[in-house]
Design an enzyme around this catalytic site. Structure first.
Site, PDB file in Angstrom:
ATOM      1  N   ASN A  40       0.820  -1.216   0.000  1.00 41.49           N
ATOM      2  CA  ASN A  40       0.000   0.000   0.000  1.00 41.49           C
ATOM      3  C   ASN A  40       0.854   1.266   0.000  1.00 41.49           C
ATOM      4  O   ASN A  40       0.568   2.218  -0.739  1.00 41.49           O
ATOM      5  CB  ASN A  40      -0.953  -0.011   1.202  1.00 41.49           C
ATOM      6  N   GLU A  45      -8.992  17.790 -35.068  1.00 43.79           N
ATOM      7  CA  GLU A  45     -10.281  17.182 -34.710  1.00 43.79           C
ATOM      8  C   GLU A  45     -10.075  16.073 -33.680  1.00 43.79           C
ATOM      9  O   GLU A  45     -10.862  15.912 -32.746  1.00 43.79           O
ATOM     10  CB  GLU A  45     -10.975  16.635 -35.960  1.00 43.79           C
ATOM     11  N   HIS A  79     -18.871  35.963 -30.169  1.00 40.83           N
ATOM     12  CA  HIS A  79     -20.018  35.213 -30.734  1.00 40.83           C
ATOM     13  C   HIS A  79     -19.717  34.720 -32.150  1.00 40.83           C
ATOM     14  O   HIS A  79     -20.634  34.567 -32.956  1.00 40.83           O
ATOM     15  CB  HIS A  79     -21.300  36.058 -30.751  1.00 40.83           C
ATOM     16  N   LYS A 136      -4.694   3.878 -11.994  1.00 38.44           N
ATOM     17  CA  LYS A 136      -3.578   3.924 -12.942  1.00 38.44           C
ATOM     18  C   LYS A 136      -4.001   4.068 -14.394  1.00 38.44           C
ATOM     19  O   LYS A 136      -3.503   4.935 -15.114  1.00 38.44           O
ATOM     20  CB  LYS A 136      -2.685   2.707 -12.744  1.00 38.44           C
ATOM     21  N   GLN A 186      -6.762   0.639  -7.303  1.00 37.97           N
ATOM     22  CA  GLN A 186      -5.928   0.139  -8.408  1.00 37.97           C
ATOM     23  C   GLN A 186      -6.397   0.719  -9.743  1.00 37.97           C
ATOM     24  O   GLN A 186      -5.628   0.793 -10.695  1.00 37.97           O
ATOM     25  CB  GLN A 186      -5.988  -1.393  -8.438  1.00 37.97           C
ATOM     26  N   SER A 200      -9.433  12.726 -48.377  1.00 41.63           N
ATOM     27  CA  SER A 200     -10.679  11.971 -48.298  1.00 41.63           C
ATOM     28  C   SER A 200     -10.590  10.805 -49.266  1.00 41.63           C
ATOM     29  O   SER A 200      -9.911  10.880 -50.287  1.00 41.63           O
ATOM     30  CB  SER A 200     -11.836  12.889 -48.677  1.00 41.63           C
ATOM     31  N   LYS A 250     -10.266  17.378 -50.938  1.00 39.34           N
ATOM     32  CA  LYS A 250     -10.223  17.548 -49.481  1.00 39.34           C
ATOM     33  C   LYS A 250      -8.812  17.592 -48.908  1.00 39.34           C
ATOM     34  O   LYS A 250      -7.932  16.866 -49.330  1.00 39.34           O
ATOM     35  CB  LYS A 250     -10.962  16.386 -48.817  1.00 39.34           C
TER      36      LYS A 250
HETATM   37  N1  ARG Z   1      -1.771  -3.305  -7.528  1.00 38.41           N
HETATM   38  C1  ARG Z   1      -2.233  -2.623  -6.344  1.00 38.41           C
HETATM   39  C2  ARG Z   1      -2.686  -1.229  -6.757  1.00 38.41           C
HETATM   40  O1  ARG Z   1      -2.363  -0.829  -7.818  1.00 38.41           O
HETATM   41  C3  ARG Z   1      -1.141  -2.526  -5.354  1.00 38.41           C
HETATM   42  C4  ARG Z   1      -1.554  -2.417  -3.942  1.00 38.41           C
HETATM   43  C5  ARG Z   1      -2.159  -3.653  -3.486  1.00 38.41           C
HETATM   44  N2  ARG Z   1      -2.391  -3.693  -2.106  1.00 38.41           N
HETATM   45  C6  ARG Z   1      -3.208  -4.599  -1.590  1.00 38.41           C
HETATM   46  N3  ARG Z   1      -3.364  -4.587  -0.331  1.00 38.41           N
HETATM   47  N4  ARG Z   1      -3.833  -5.455  -2.327  1.00 38.41           N
HETATM   48  O2  ARG Z   1      -3.389  -0.540  -6.029  1.00 38.41           O
END
Ligand code: ARG
Length: 460
Positions: A109, A289, A155, A324, A321, A276, A282
């Site tokens: 953690n 875009e 505008h 990410k 998790q 195009s 074009k």
């Molecule tokens: N892969 C987990 C995450 O990205 C890592 C931490 C996991 N901790 C746990 N107690 N399962 O959050």
């Protein structure tokens, strides 16, 4: 076999394994995981928590793993639950018992919290470098077109005359704020969660200040529960990125308009446009875009993060998790957009004459005509009304303000004189808008100077 296998009598179901794993997306943090573990091992040894020889083996082992991942010799496989487990298991396979000591006084953690901060800190630096490049590209163009007259809009109706340099400098102001936001975000991100343990710190005599210093953090985080469960830094970065994307998207929208035959203010280089499959004539501004479209996707990332966090009790929950993929996508998207947008702007052709022609239509000197009368003593509201009536006269007679005969002007006000023509000539209208931050070439050049100084300070 899982590293946490002790308590369990059964293997994890394959479906859970593949659902649970974050390795496919957190493997990109391998170098930051190694850096975090190295600092932790050094601190453990310095505090006498593990033996110096074990720390040495750990450091050498981790360096080897990093080198092998980089050379492609070691591929991350999907059996591991995440990059942290993968590296620890690989380390133990390579160096034996010493590898098993690395996780003393640490939890995944606080490990994932430190890795993510280290990783995003680097990403902020590389995004900032790109933002800087974009700003410098714009400064160059703004200087070259400081005196190129164009219509300014409100505008999307022609409003008052400005210069192309002035218009570009508006984006420089926005982008400088984007860099500032990135810096603010980086500063708040730069606190060190290691030592928070799973949530409740640790009984080992660790030295969090040493680890913080080794990893370039300003200080250890103040509270262990917050240390492992704070994802503000992801949300803050996603919002800074969202705002930057919003700026690129507005700019993109303008470029799309400027490239159209209705405007013809600029032309993009062939290398940055597409054709195009059916319409041979074009030449589309697809890049812009896509940037406009991807902005929505980045807002989605921000919303993912905010929603993911809103109901979580302290401290760590596996929901986190999910941070990410969202923040990585936001970072990747802004990077890709900038990498393409910068050379696209750098290679565009600016059509001064077309901008000048567009500025000559649309009565954008009507305010200046009113100002002319005001400067001769008429209250602005009355002058405004006369100027409006004269625009009406022009529309009826299919002409422009600067071509109205003096006799006609005089029937509206005896204050009109021959000097009115110079006062409402486009060049005069632009040249005399010298107020600080205004569109006159002189004012634009001053803005460029100020922006350059600001850039120096931001990147010093
Ligand atoms: N892969 C987990 C995450 O990205 C890592 C931490 C996991 N901790 C746990 N107690 N399962 O959050």
């Amino acid at each position: 076999m899982k590293l946490w296998a002790g308590r369990f009598q059964k293997e994890t179901d394959d479906r859970v394994n593949s659902f649970n794993t974050s390795l496919p997306f957190d493997r990109r943090m391998y170098a930051h995981d190694v850096a975090g573990s190295m600092a932790h091992a050094k601190m453990l040894a310095a505090q006498g928590i593990i033996a110096a020889e074990d720390a040495e083996k750990i450091l050498a082992g981790l360096a080897g793993i990093q080198a092998d991942i980089e050379s492609g010799k070691l591929t991350t496989d999907n059996d591991a639950e995440d990059i942290h487990m993968f590296i620890e298991a690989e380390l133990t396979a390579r160096i034996g018992d010493a590898g098993k000591r690395l996780h003393t006084a640490r939890s995944r953690n606080d490990q994932v919290a430190v890795d993510t901060r280290l990783y995003l800190r680097d990403e902020i630096d590389s995004l900032n470098a790109l933002l800087r490049e974009l700003i410098e590209t714009l400064l160059k163009k703004a200087e070259a077109y400081a005196d190129a007259i164009m219509p300014g809009y409100t505008h999307l109706q022609r409003a008052q005359p400005i210069t192309f340099g002035h218009h570009l400098m508006a984006y420089v102001s926005m982008l400088l704020r984007d860099v500032e936001r990135m810096n603010d975000c980086r500063r708040r991100m730069n606190v060190m969660p290691l030592g928070s343990g799973a949530l409740a710190g640790t009984t080992y005599p660790i030295d969090r200040r040493m680890t913080a210093e080794l990893l370039g953090f300003d200080e250890p985080c103040a509270n262990s529960l917050d240390g492992v469960s704070d994802r503000d830094f992801c949300i803050e970065l996603a919002s800074a990125i969202s705002i930057a994307m919003m700026h690129l998207s507005r700019f993109s929208e303008e470029i799309i308009l400027w490239c159209s035959w209705e405007f013809r203010f600029i032309e993009l280089d062939d290398g940055f446009t597409t054709g195009s499959s059916i319409m041979p004539q074009k030449k589309n501004a697809d890049v812009t875009e896509l940037i406009r479209g991807k902005t929505g996707r980045v807002y989605g990332d921000l919303m993912t993060l905010l929603t993911m966090m809103k109901g979580l009790p302290l401290a760590y929950n596996k929901d986190m998790q999910e941070d990410k993929e969202a923040i990585f996508d936001a970072v990747d998207t802004l990077r890709e957009c900038l990498v393409t947008f910068i050379p696209m702007l750098d290679t565009m052709t600016v059509k001064r004459e077309n901008m000048r022609m567009a500025a000559a239509k649309g009565f954008i000197n009507a305010t200046d005509l009113a100002d002319y009368l005001t400067k001769k003593g008429m209250p602005f509201r009355d002058a405004y009304k006369i100027s409006g009536s004269l625009v009406g006269w022009c529309v009826q007679n299919d002409t422009v303000l600067e071509d109205i005969p003096l006799e006609t002007l005089r029937t509206y006000s005896s204050l009109f004189d021959a000097d009115v023509y110079d006062a409402i000539a486009l060049e005069t209208c632009v040249r005399t808008r010298v107020s600080e931050g205004g569109p006159s070439p002189e004012s634009v050049l001053r803005q460029i100077e100020t922006a350059k100084q600001k850039l120096e300070v931001l990147f010093s």
